[in-house]
Scaffold this active site. Structure first.
Site, PDB file in Angstrom:
ATOM      1  CB  CYS A 954      55.819  -1.761  -6.940  1.00  0.00           C
ATOM      2  SG  CYS A 954      57.671  -2.340  -7.329  1.00  0.00           S
ATOM      3  CB  CYS A 975      54.611  -6.395  -8.639  1.00  0.00           C
ATOM      4  SG  CYS A 975      55.495  -5.378  -7.553  1.00  0.00           S
ATOM      5  CB  CYS A1044      26.951 -27.196  -7.864  1.00  0.00           C
ATOM      6  SG  CYS A1044      27.089 -28.535  -9.058  1.00  0.00           S
ATOM      7  CB  CYS A1065      25.079 -31.585  -7.106  1.00  0.00           C
ATOM      8  SG  CYS A1065      24.178 -30.676  -8.303  1.00  0.00           S
ATOM      9  CB  CYS A1073      12.299 -21.518 -15.820  1.00  0.00           C
ATOM     10  SG  CYS A1073      11.920 -23.172 -15.192  1.00  0.00           S
ATOM     11  CG  HIS A1078       8.930 -27.326 -15.219  1.00  0.00           C
ATOM     12  ND1 HIS A1078       8.593 -27.129 -16.574  1.00  0.00           N
ATOM     13  CD2 HIS A1078       9.890 -26.468 -14.838  1.00  0.00           C
ATOM     14  CE1 HIS A1078       9.118 -26.198 -17.116  1.00  0.00           C
ATOM     15  NE2 HIS A1078      10.260 -25.644 -16.053  1.00  0.00           N
ATOM     16  CB  CYS A1083       9.048 -22.140 -18.142  1.00  0.00           C
ATOM     17  SG  CYS A1083      10.465 -23.485 -18.826  1.00  0.00           S
ATOM     18  CB  CYS A1123     -25.387 -38.750   3.096  1.00  0.00           C
ATOM     19  SG  CYS A1123     -23.872 -38.815   4.072  1.00  0.00           S
ATOM     20  CB  CYS A1130      -9.702 -30.049  10.457  1.00  0.00           C
ATOM     21  SG  CYS A1130     -11.486 -29.340  10.103  1.00  0.00           S
TER      22      CYS A1130
END
Length: 1160
Positions: A954, A975, A1044, A1065, A1073, A1078, A1083, A1123, A1130
């Protein structure tokens, strides 16, 4: 040499004094000593001739013509040594001489015989007459005989302080005799009617002055009558004007006291070395020389005062050259003494923490170092003085040994400096993660020095059979040398932290790298200090104390061996038939069991036919309910042990079960620890221990209820968890706290005395503290019982918006310590100041704590507002007599200075030669101006007093200064705090360095601890961790989960990504990646699938004729057989041949028959 020694009186003297009580009327005498002391006294007082100097007696005997004094017929003959000592002293005075083994008087000796006074006083008078200083000589002789009673110093401490200030204006730079001479000269110059008042005003004994005056008149008459010497009525010596008279008087005083010579040793601690005895003695606190802050090299003293300590009394300085003018010459070797004189060397520029570490606890390190140096140099006078306030070290040694001492001290300082620079805190990145969470080393500059994610240990536990014999520095240097590593943290165990069985534990040492810790562990069994070291890796972080309160431990277990469906129940042999009858048609677990007498043991019953997966506890509960017979033993017949998941997997699984019940407010602090023990081949159970933070009793109870009877992943259905139903908890109450809460503690113990299944007891530890042990059959009970004890022993934190660190730190000052002591005594409480967290807690009865808190805050704020500033009156090239001149000009109470500077509250400390000012810095500058004017008018040039250094941040004058440890530069505390907070806000400003121009040294960890509170230091660590990860060039990344704190290492280029399981977590992340883990998919493929979720489906559909999309909703349809009519999810009915869709199955079938001529 005259020695004033305090000694016991005789029994005859005691009886004579007791008789004084009944001299005029019946009375009572109170003796201030015990009857045993009375019995130890001599029967009668030793004759005076055996106790006093025999100079006068020997002179008169010789004057009578006696040639051999030893053969003189004394009434009470003194000792042979006393007579010899008197003869030797008279020879040194030059009043007798030995010719042909015959003692004869000299001319000067004959004069002394005629004068009839003590030889040294007569010598003093004759010597002064020789230099035409007759008036001064006669007065000096009278004053020397009454020196101890001239100045009055009685009354209260304030009165004594005033007397010292009044004496100061008479003090002479040449010593006490010159001071007394100045007093008498001024007293003599006053009118007779004014003298008594003058004595009262100057705190001088008027009666002693009149006695001196009468003595002078008698001496003048004697000199004129016996020696025909007329004493002048005028004075040649002037107290305030140096002249040759000073030199003559000093030589005469020396010649009259030739045996009483002392040389300054060079060390304040040793003081002066008496030439005749070689002993070291201090100047008496009343000595005039101390006013001038000077230690003359050579002094002569009148007497040696021997009380609790020895002091030189009535001391005068003289020049070294005067020793050569003595005739006869002195008996001691002057040049040999000069060579023995210690030199002084100052080492400066050190921080307070460094000096405290250099000294060690209770100065143990300093004492050990001085002892070693003295042994090496073979000189017990060598000493080292450390002034933490002034940040310097004073070395005292001879010129021959000084360089050796400097080398030893510098070696130790460099070692301590290195450890301060490398000091780190072990910080856990998150709570949980079982046995070894990720750890960061947080060190100087607020930088992350090392990030340990591989679960390798950075610390080792050190044990030794004799921990007290270990030199801490030697041990650390031994480990650094043999590991080629750097020690960054040491946590030494104390008696309070160790139980009886752990007394062999020395402490925990943390290294800067796991490799060094591994090499240290390999030193296990190495010889050190006469015994083998025991070194083992440590998993706990020393810097992050896992639990701030004593932990609660629980033990759990689950079976490794499946029951064979057979149980053995043992009882008294007489009760077997009764038990068989009770167990008839007994259902256990929904099945009726079979019971039969034991074939091998006739006192047992064999139960079979129950479900093998039932636990021992479940079966035992049913059995105990079914019979009233006392069961002496119960166990299941079990098969072989089955495989179990790895220990680490069990720990993580248990943590997952427990963590939902732990608080989520601060994920960075451990709430619990889990340790699963590796089973032995014959063990029937897997065992684990869970340690909870002492504050989380209720949470622990809920968590244990949750896992009771559960099965861990990877275990079989019958491997159910059992929790031990007895829990232990302990609470340490330090001795000062126990003293103030003892009554309340006993009341609480009494209130729980009737609880079933509960045991509470107090035990005294080795250091006087109290350990409260609580044993109960449920954690809920432990929680309920422990809570009131915790609240009482925890005290109350003192919180107030105005209690800044600068205010709280006043508690370590002398005034703050006195304030704390008086407040504790007044309220019956105990006040604890935590320097690390800068917090204050009050312990004691609950009804007294609020009043103590309120009064403490008020007193601290008042003390801060009235905090005195210091104005030094010595050092910095200031005149030696500056304090004397200030008192002379402004008065003993500085009233004149107070009038010139209104509003200034001034107090003079004579011993330290400091003026304390209560007020602001503007007032200090005004007072310093007047002091400087006096200093400038005195002899010698003086530099203007500085207003103080400016802060490099200062650029203003430093307020509430803080000196950095590493470089010793001074800043405003606020300071430096702002600089740290700026680093928290801007994560790219690490390391934090000294802002002084040209310095740039990293701010040490000890400074960061002293500047920041615990929460702010944690924020700084988080900011530093973020900066470390950001600047790692992609080597490290934070866990993708929001907020995290966990960090993982990114997979190297060209390698397959490994899974990262977050211990905070529990998410799983690919380290290549950075997406969800996975397995079995690359990746690139997973990233593509993440961007387009249908891409995998499209890839799967490609080239397959039996897979098409619904023409109505686009949903993928796979036709396996049947057949060509397909019904989509749907609701539309689709023709598989042409993909036309219809609202009903009939319409679709009609279409197939009419258009495609078939439904298949």
């Amino acid at each position: 040499m005259n020695v004033l020694k305090v000694c016991w009186i005789s029994q005859s003297s005691a009886n004579q004094r007791a008789g004084r009580a009944g001299r005029t009327e019946p009375g009572r005498c109170y003796r201030l000593y015990s009857e045993a002391d009375y019995q130890c006294m001599e029967q009668n007082q030793e004759p005076e001739i055996r106790r006093v100097h025999l100079g006068v007696a020997v002179l008169r005997i010789l004057a009578l013509g006696v040639k051999n004094v030893q053969e003189f017929d004394f009434v009470d003959a003194p000792s042979h040594s006393s007579i010899e000592m008197a003869i030797r002293n008279l020879i040194l005075l030059g009043v007798i001489q030995i010719n042909n083994n015959v003692v004869e008087l000299t001319n000067e000796g004959r004069y002394l015989v005629r004068m009839g006074m003590e030889p040294r006083l007569g010598k003093l008078i004759l010597g002064c007459f020789h230099h035409t200083l007759g008036r001064e000589g006669v007065v000096l002789a009278a004053l020397m005989a009454n020196a101890s009673s001239i100045f009055c110093r009685v009354g209260s401490e304030e009165d004594k302080q005033r007397s010292d200030c009044l004496k100061m204006r008479f003090c002479h730079c040449d010593g006490d005799l010159f001071t007394l001479l100045a007093v008498y000269k001024e007293w003599e110059g006053l009118p007779k009617e004014r003298r008594n008042q003058w004595c009262w005003e100057n705190s001088i004994n008027a009666k002693s002055m009149r006695r001196c005056h009468d003595t002078i008149l008698e001496l003048e008459s004697c000199l004129e009558r016996e020696l025909n010497l007329v004493t002048p009525s005028y004075w040649r010596w002037k107290p305030h004007m140096p002249s040759e008279c000073d030199m003559y008087l000093k030589r005469v005083i020396l010649s009259s006291l030739p045996e009483n010579v002392a040389m300054y040793s060079g060390s304040k601690q040793l003081g002066y070395e008496v030439a005749q005895t070689g002993k070291h003695v201090q100047l008496h606190p009343s000595c005039s020389l101390l006013v001038f802050a000077q230690k003359p090299s050579w002094v002569v003293f009148s007497e040696l005062l021997s009380i609790s300590n020895q002091y030189l009394v009535c001391v005068s300085a003289f020049d070294f050259e005067s020793l050569h003018s003595l005739d006869p010459p002195p008996l001691f070797d002057v040049f040999k003494m000069e060579k023995r004189k210690l030199e002084t060397r100052m080492l400066s520029g050190f921080g307070c923490t460094l000096l405290k570490k250099f000294c060690g606890k209770a100065n143990s390190n300093l004492i050990s170092l001085v002892s070693h140096i003295r042994k090496v140099c073979e000189d017990d006078r060598i000493s080292i003085e450390v002034d933490v306030e002034r940040n310097d070290i004073q070395l005292y040694a001879t010129s021959h040994d000084m360089e050796t001492v400097v080398q030893y001290v510098n070696d130790v300082l460099e070692c301590e400096k290195k450890w301060l620079r490398t000091e780190c805190i072990e910080k856990c990145l998150y709570h949980g993660s079982g046995f070894s969470p990720s750890i960061a080393l947080f060190g100087s500059g607020a930088e992350i020095k090392h990030l340990e994610l591989g679960k390798h240990s950075l610390s080792v536990e050190v044990c030794h059979p004799n921990t007290d014999a270990i030199d801490d520095k030697q041990l650390l240097m031994f480990l650094e040398k043999n590991t080629s590593g750097i020690v960054c943290s040491v946590h030494k165990y104390t008696c309070t932290a160790r139980d009886v069985e752990d007394r062999g534990k020395w402490g925990r040492i943390t290294f800067l790298s796991p490799d060094a810790a591994l090499r240290a562990a390999e030193l296990d069994g190495e010889e050190f200090c006469g015994a083998p070291l025991k070194i083992s890796p440590s998993q706990a972080a020393a810097g992050d104390k896992s639990f701030l309160f004593p932990a609660v431990k629980a033990k759990i277990f689950w079976p490794r061996r499946l029951s064979r469906g057979v149980a053995i129940v043992k009882c008294d042999i007489k009760d077997v038939d009764i038990m068989l009858r009770d167990f008839y048609n007994l259902p256990i677990g929904g099945r009726y069991v079979r019971c039969e007498p034991g074939r091998k043991d006739v006192d047992s019953v064999v139960i079979s036919g129950f479900d093998k997966e039932l636990s021992e506890a479940e079966i035992l509960d049913v059995v105990r309910t079914a019979t009233s017979v006392r069961i002496s033993s119960f166990f299941l017949i079990k098969g072989d042990a089955v495989g179990n998941p790895p220990v680490r997997s069990c720990e993580e699984a248990l943590l997952k079960e427990i963590s939902p019940f732990m608080p989520k407010k601060d994920p960075h602090i451990n709430s619990c620890r889990v340790q699963v023990f590796q089973p032995e081949p014959k063990d029937a159970y897997m065992r684990a221990s869970i340690t909870f933070d002492g504050r989380l009793h209720l949470e622990a109870a809920k968590a244990l209820e949750q896992i009771e009877g559960k099965v861990l992943p990877g275990c079989l259905s019958w491997q159910k968890i059992n929790c031990q139903r007895v829990f232990h908890s302990s609470l340490i109450v330090p001795l000062p706290v126990y003293r103030v809460i003892k009554e309340e503690l006993e009341k609480i113990l009494e209130s729980f005395s009737n609880f079933k299944g509960l045991e509470c007891r107090l035990e005294r530890t080795s250091n006087g503290s109290q350990r409260l042990k609580i044993t109960a059959n449920a954690t809920k009970t432990v929680a309920e019982v422990r809570r009131p004890f915790e609240e009482l022993s925890r005290g109350k934190s003192v919180e107030h918006a105005s209690l800044t660190p600068a205010v709280v730190q006043l508690l370590v000052s002398r005034e703050g310590f006195n304030l704390k002591s008086s407040l504790q005594q007044e309220t019956g409480t105990y006040i604890l100041f935590d320097r690390y967290n800068m917090s204050v807690r009050v312990f004691g009865p609950p009804d007294k704590i609020p009043f103590t808190q309120q009064k403490l805050v008020q007193s601290l704020l008042s003390l801060h507002e009235a905090k005195h500033l210091e104005i030094h009156l010595r050092g910095r090239n200031l005149p030696a007599d500056l304090m004397k001149q200030v008192v002379k000009q402004f008065g003993p109470d500085l009233s004149g200075l107070k009038e010139k500077v209104p509003g200034a509250d001034l107090v003079l400390n004579i011993r330290r030669q400091i003026i304390y000012l209560r007020g602001n810095k503007e007032l200090k500058q005004k007072v310093e101006k007047f002091i400087f004017d006096i200093a400038r008018s005195s002899r010698g040039a003086v530099e203007r007093l500085s207003t103080g250094p400016s802060c490099p941040i200062c650029l203003c004058e430093v307020e509430d200064g803080y000196q950095l440890e590493g470089c010793c530069h001074l800043f405003c505390r606020s300071c430096l705090v702002d600089q740290c907070e700026s680093a928290i806000r801007n994560q790219g400003t690490f390391p934090i360095c000294c802002a002084h121009e040209g310095c740039g040294e990293a701010i040490l960890l000890t400074d960061l601890r002293g500047l920041l509170l615990g929460d702010k230091l944690e924020e700084l660590f988080r900011a530093s961790l973020g900066s470390f990860v950001a600047s790692s060039g992609g080597t490290y990344r934070f866990c993708p989960s929001p907020d995290c704190p966990s960090v993982y290492r990114v997979a190297d280029p060209g390698t397959a990504g490994e899974p990262f399981v977050c211990g905070a977590c529990y998410s799983e992340t690919c380290t290549r990646c950075h997406l969800e883990y996975h397995p079995y998919i690359s990746c690139d493929q997973y990233r593509e699938f993440k961007e387009d979720p249908d891409s995998s489906l499209k890839a799967w559909c490609s080239g397959k004729e039996h897979v098409k999309a619904c023409p109505s909703c686009g949903y993928t349809i796979e036709k396996i057989d049947g057949c060509n009519h397909i019904e989509c999810k749907c609701g539309k009915h689709v023709c598989w041949v042409c993909l036309e869709f219809f609202g009903s199955s009939d319409s679709c079938y009609d279409h197939l028959r009419n258009i495609h001529m078939a439904i298949i």
